[in-house]
Design a protein around this motif. Structure first.
Motif, PDB file in Angstrom:
ATOM      1  N   SER A 135       0.002  -2.789   1.651  1.00  0.00           N
ATOM      2  CA  SER A 135      -0.989  -1.773   2.098  1.00  0.00           C
ATOM      3  C   SER A 135      -0.023  -0.630   3.031  1.00  0.00           C
ATOM      4  O   SER A 135      -0.316   0.357   3.187  1.00  0.00           O
ATOM      5  CB  SER A 135      -2.386  -1.968   2.590  1.00  0.00           C
ATOM      6  OG  SER A 135      -2.196  -2.842   3.821  1.00  0.00           O
ATOM      7  N   ASN A 136       0.748  -1.369   3.768  1.00  0.00           N
ATOM      8  CA  ASN A 136       1.563  -0.742   4.794  1.00  0.00           C
ATOM      9  C   ASN A 136       2.825  -0.376   4.561  1.00  0.00           C
ATOM     10  O   ASN A 136       4.090   0.138   5.187  1.00  0.00           O
ATOM     11  CB  ASN A 136       1.589  -1.395   6.100  1.00  0.00           C
ATOM     12  CG  ASN A 136       0.109  -1.625   6.833  1.00  0.00           C
ATOM     13  OD1 ASN A 136      -0.570  -0.409   6.906  1.00  0.00           O
ATOM     14  ND2 ASN A 136      -0.110  -2.639   7.361  1.00  0.00           N
ATOM     15  N   GLY A 173      -1.781   3.866  -0.144  1.00  0.00           N
ATOM     16  CA  GLY A 173      -1.872   4.071   1.269  1.00  0.00           C
ATOM     17  C   GLY A 173      -2.487   5.408   1.659  1.00  0.00           C
ATOM     18  O   GLY A 173      -3.377   5.856   1.106  1.00  0.00           O
ATOM     19  N   ASN A 174      -1.774   6.227   2.411  1.00  0.00           N
ATOM     20  CA  ASN A 174      -2.189   7.549   2.905  1.00  0.00           C
ATOM     21  C   ASN A 174      -1.391   8.748   2.037  1.00  0.00           C
ATOM     22  O   ASN A 174      -1.443   9.849   2.412  1.00  0.00           O
ATOM     23  CB  ASN A 174      -2.474   7.717   4.122  1.00  0.00           C
ATOM     24  CG  ASN A 174      -0.950   8.361   4.898  1.00  0.00           C
ATOM     25  OD1 ASN A 174      -0.028   7.717   4.646  1.00  0.00           O
ATOM     26  ND2 ASN A 174      -1.112   9.337   5.788  1.00  0.00           N
ATOM     27  N   ARG A 206     -10.287  -2.255   3.074  1.00  0.00           N
ATOM     28  CA  ARG A 206      -9.486  -0.926   2.984  1.00  0.00           C
ATOM     29  C   ARG A 206      -9.987  -0.023   4.037  1.00  0.00           C
ATOM     30  O   ARG A 206      -9.116   0.387   4.729  1.00  0.00           O
ATOM     31  CB  ARG A 206      -9.164  -0.445   1.437  1.00  0.00           C
ATOM     32  CG  ARG A 206      -8.510   0.660   1.274  1.00  0.00           C
ATOM     33  CD  ARG A 206      -8.727   1.191  -0.186  1.00  0.00           C
ATOM     34  NE  ARG A 206     -10.075   1.820  -0.531  1.00  0.00           N
ATOM     35  CZ  ARG A 206     -10.632   1.531  -1.376  1.00  0.00           C
ATOM     36  NH1 ARG A 206     -10.589   0.364  -2.035  1.00  0.00           N
ATOM     37  NH2 ARG A 206     -11.893   1.894  -1.512  1.00  0.00           N
ATOM     38  N   HIS A 214      -2.292   2.882  12.719  1.00  0.00           N
ATOM     39  CA  HIS A 214      -3.218   3.690  11.746  1.00  0.00           C
ATOM     40  C   HIS A 214      -2.474   4.037  10.498  1.00  0.00           C
ATOM     41  O   HIS A 214      -1.302   4.420  10.695  1.00  0.00           O
ATOM     42  CB  HIS A 214      -3.588   5.141  12.373  1.00  0.00           C
ATOM     43  CG  HIS A 214      -4.544   5.936  12.017  1.00  0.00           C
ATOM     44  ND1 HIS A 214      -4.334   6.801  10.952  1.00  0.00           N
ATOM     45  CD2 HIS A 214      -6.011   5.987  12.241  1.00  0.00           C
ATOM     46  CE1 HIS A 214      -5.758   7.607  10.615  1.00  0.00           C
ATOM     47  NE2 HIS A 214      -6.343   6.745  11.541  1.00  0.00           N
ATOM     48  N   PRO A 215      -3.292   4.157   9.502  1.00  0.00           N
ATOM     49  CA  PRO A 215      -2.423   4.569   8.142  1.00  0.00           C
ATOM     50  C   PRO A 215      -1.705   5.921   8.100  1.00  0.00           C
ATOM     51  O   PRO A 215      -0.700   5.955   7.014  1.00  0.00           O
ATOM     52  CB  PRO A 215      -3.579   4.499   6.977  1.00  0.00           C
ATOM     53  CG  PRO A 215      -4.879   4.621   7.762  1.00  0.00           C
ATOM     54  CD  PRO A 215      -4.462   4.047   9.058  1.00  0.00           C
ATOM     55  N   GLN A 249       3.417   6.373   9.482  1.00  0.00           N
ATOM     56  CA  GLN A 249       4.289   5.916   8.326  1.00  0.00           C
ATOM     57  C   GLN A 249       5.549   5.122   8.795  1.00  0.00           C
ATOM     58  O   GLN A 249       6.117   5.655   9.588  1.00  0.00           O
ATOM     59  CB  GLN A 249       4.565   6.890   7.353  1.00  0.00           C
ATOM     60  CG  GLN A 249       3.462   7.479   6.410  1.00  0.00           C
ATOM     61  CD  GLN A 249       2.783   6.529   5.434  1.00  0.00           C
ATOM     62  OE1 GLN A 249       3.503   6.200   4.672  1.00  0.00           O
ATOM     63  NE2 GLN A 249       1.614   6.128   5.679  1.00  0.00           N
ATOM     64  N   LEU A 265      -6.991   7.716   3.575  1.00  0.00           N
ATOM     65  CA  LEU A 265      -6.503   6.973   2.377  1.00  0.00           C
ATOM     66  C   LEU A 265      -6.439   7.917   1.143  1.00  0.00           C
ATOM     67  O   LEU A 265      -7.578   8.680   1.179  1.00  0.00           O
ATOM     68  CB  LEU A 265      -6.947   5.672   2.499  1.00  0.00           C
ATOM     69  CG  LEU A 265      -6.919   4.706   3.505  1.00  0.00           C
ATOM     70  CD1 LEU A 265      -7.954   3.539   3.193  1.00  0.00           C
ATOM     71  CD2 LEU A 265      -5.556   4.356   3.844  1.00  0.00           C
TER      72      LEU A 265
END
Length: 538
Positions: A147-148, A178-179, A381, A426-427, A430, A535
């Motif tokens: 997810s990251n 992810g985002n 999520r 935090h998503p 990056q 997301l």
């Protein structure tokens, strides 16, 4: 590698079984070797007396490895190319130790994925297990571990011909995104250039992704996607209507997000006096709905805590609870509601089952129904659970000297640790963060004789920057107090079982009143952080 055809008793008088594998090749194997750990082989060979078994679904190499491993009863390493068949052999013929070893290997390796080629392999294997046996746990684990990560190359490879994908595969790719909404917009555009109409899979992706996030990340690309759609040669009226609806919804979401962010000024995470006032004002489920419509309740965590109080005093009728759940779902489509983690809710349900109060049954039915609603709950999520990392963890929360009819103690004013540190990326952050210390935040406890509050401690002064430095943390501007639900957990032992409870007000002191107050032990503080809206998947 030994020749598996020779792995049988030297006494040729003992019976062997012929395995007919792919290509018609026969492999002779001692029956005891097959039946010792396999219920299926025992049934076929001992009960049905088969002397020849069809195994043409499997390659010679896979069956060779399978037979070689049977007497060893252990698997340490598995070549990627052999995993699917070996695991399938273990499942089909019910060799439990081999199935367990294969799945353990899969789980361990999922947690250490780094290369894009490995991501593709493990995604394919997890997808195969899900499609073949309807088991989603490995997919969930894969999504959690990746997810990251930047999964753009993997996503682009799968989306290069989107119309060949299953809709469930598209949903998985969205979770892996992810985002990064931009990568999906670009792939949608690339696919549209090869299509004459919208296409069922492109439609699915547009409906499932967070278009508002895509608009914010790359407005030009977003507009190009919808302009391209409008010029498709064979686009239908229904498809045009859908696109108009999606664009309208996107603009409303963008407006709401910008308005909310511009108004975000509070650092208040929790106020004991205000929370108790909210609890006292909600005596019926209709009161919860009113508070939600007035934006006083924006979290399903709070909704569930209020239900614990309402059901303690009275038991609503079944038709009321059904209407209540459908109303919650309706509200969730209009407002940004913090979904409750299924992990949190299931822990609460498990604890409530130990209650000796008869009224628990109807409450459990309602909570199970809430747990089944995707609009109200999430696996992990949308609601990330972050635990407090203590310098010196308190031994136990002090007990109230006098117990009221309903327990509402939530935070102890004598707690000596005033700054509590949490690690959380935090998503929207990056890659590798260049700031000093860990990404996260600090909550500051303010206690007085008549109230207790918890506030998000920002790096906006010399003192606060020093505190962040001493706790090896830094806080990004995107971190928001309004996206946090703070709570704590306690445990107690009942017979041979350990019960874990979670919440803000001590509902367990009333629902589980048969457990002595001194048996409850404080575990930790947590924050459920709402990342929905940041997301790419809705």
């Amino acid at each position: 590698m030994n020749d598996p055809s020779r792995v049988f008793n030297k006494s040729m008088t003992e019976k062997v079984v012929a395995l007919k594998i792919r290509g018609g090749e026969l492999m002779m194997v001692h029956r005891t070797l097959l039946t010792e750990d396999s219920r299926m082989f025992r049934y076929l060979i001992d009960e049905l007396n088969y002397s020849e078994l069809e195994m043409d679904d499997f390659s010679t190499e896979a069956v060779n490895l399978f037979i070689e491993l049977l007497p060893i009863k252990e698997v340490k390493q598995i070549e990627h190319v052999m995993f699917r068949e070996l695991h399938k052999l273990a499942v089909v013929f019910e060799v439990q130790w081999l199935k367990d070893d294969c799945r353990f290997w899969l789980h361990i390796n999922i947690c250490s994925i780094r290369r894009d080629t490995d991501k593709e392999f493990f995604l394919e294997e997890c997808w195969y297990i899900f499609k073949k046996w309807k088991e989603r746990d490995f997919l969930k684990n894969l999504i959690f571990c990746l997810s990251n990560e930047d999964n753009s190359p993997l996503i682009s490879k799968y989306l290069s011909d989107i119309e060949t994908l299953d809709t469930a595969q598209i949903d998985i790719l969205l979770e892996l995104g992810g985002n990064n909404a931009e990568i999906f917009l670009q792939n949608i555009l690339d696919n549209l250039r090869k299509l004459t109409n919208l296409g069922s899979r492109v439609q699915h992706l547009l409906q499932k992704m967070n278009l508002a996030l895509g608009f914010e990340q790359n407005e030009e690309l977003y507009l190009e996607v919808f302009e391209t759609i409008s010029y498709l040669r064979n686009i239908s009226v229904a498809e045009l209507r859908l696109c108009h609806k999606l664009r309208s919804e996107t603009m409303r979401s963008v407006y709401f997000r910008r308005k909310t962010m511009s108004q975000e000024s509070t650092t208040l995470v929790y106020d004991k006096k205000s929370y108790n006032s909210l609890i006292n004002s909600c005596r019926e489920m209709g009161d919860i709905v009113t508070e939600m419509l007035n934006d006083k309740v924006t979290s399903m965590y709070v909704v569930v805590e209020l239900l614990l109080l309402i059901f303690f005093f009275s038991t609503p009728e079944e038709n009321e609870t059904r209407l209540f759940v459908s109303t919650l779902e309706c509200i969730s489509t209009k407002k940004r509601i913090h979904k409750i983690s299924r992990q949190f809710l299931e822990k609460l349900i498990a604890a409530l089952k130990y209650s000796r109060l008869e009224k628990k049954e109807k409450l459990l039915v309602l909570l199970e129904e809430i747990n089944s609603k995707e609009k109200l709950t999430t696996e992990y999520r949308d609601s990330v659970i972050v635990s407090c990392e203590w310098k010196q963890k308190p031994k136990e929360k002090p007990k109230p000297k006098k117990r009221s009819k309903v327990s509402k103690q939530t935070i102890d004013s004598s707690d000596s640790e005033q700054h509590r540190a949490y690690t959380f990326k935090h998503p929207t952050i990056q890659g590798t963060c260049s700031k000093k210390g860990k990404c996260g935040f600090i909550l500051k406890i303010n206690s007085s004789s008549d109230n207790s509050t918890i506030q998000l401690y920002r790096e906006d002064s010399t003192e606060s920057r020093l505190n962040y430095g001493s706790l090896n943390r830094h806080c990004h501007d995107i971190i928001s107090a309004s996206d946090m639900f703070w709570y704590f957990t306690e445990t107690a032992k009942v017979a041979d079982s350990e019960i874990t409870v979670a919440g803000r007000w001590m509902w367990w002191k009333d629902w589980l009143g048969h457990i002595d107050e001194d048996d409850w032990v404080f575990c930790n503080d947590y924050v459920a952080y709402n990342v929905a809206g940041f997301l790419v998947t809705k």
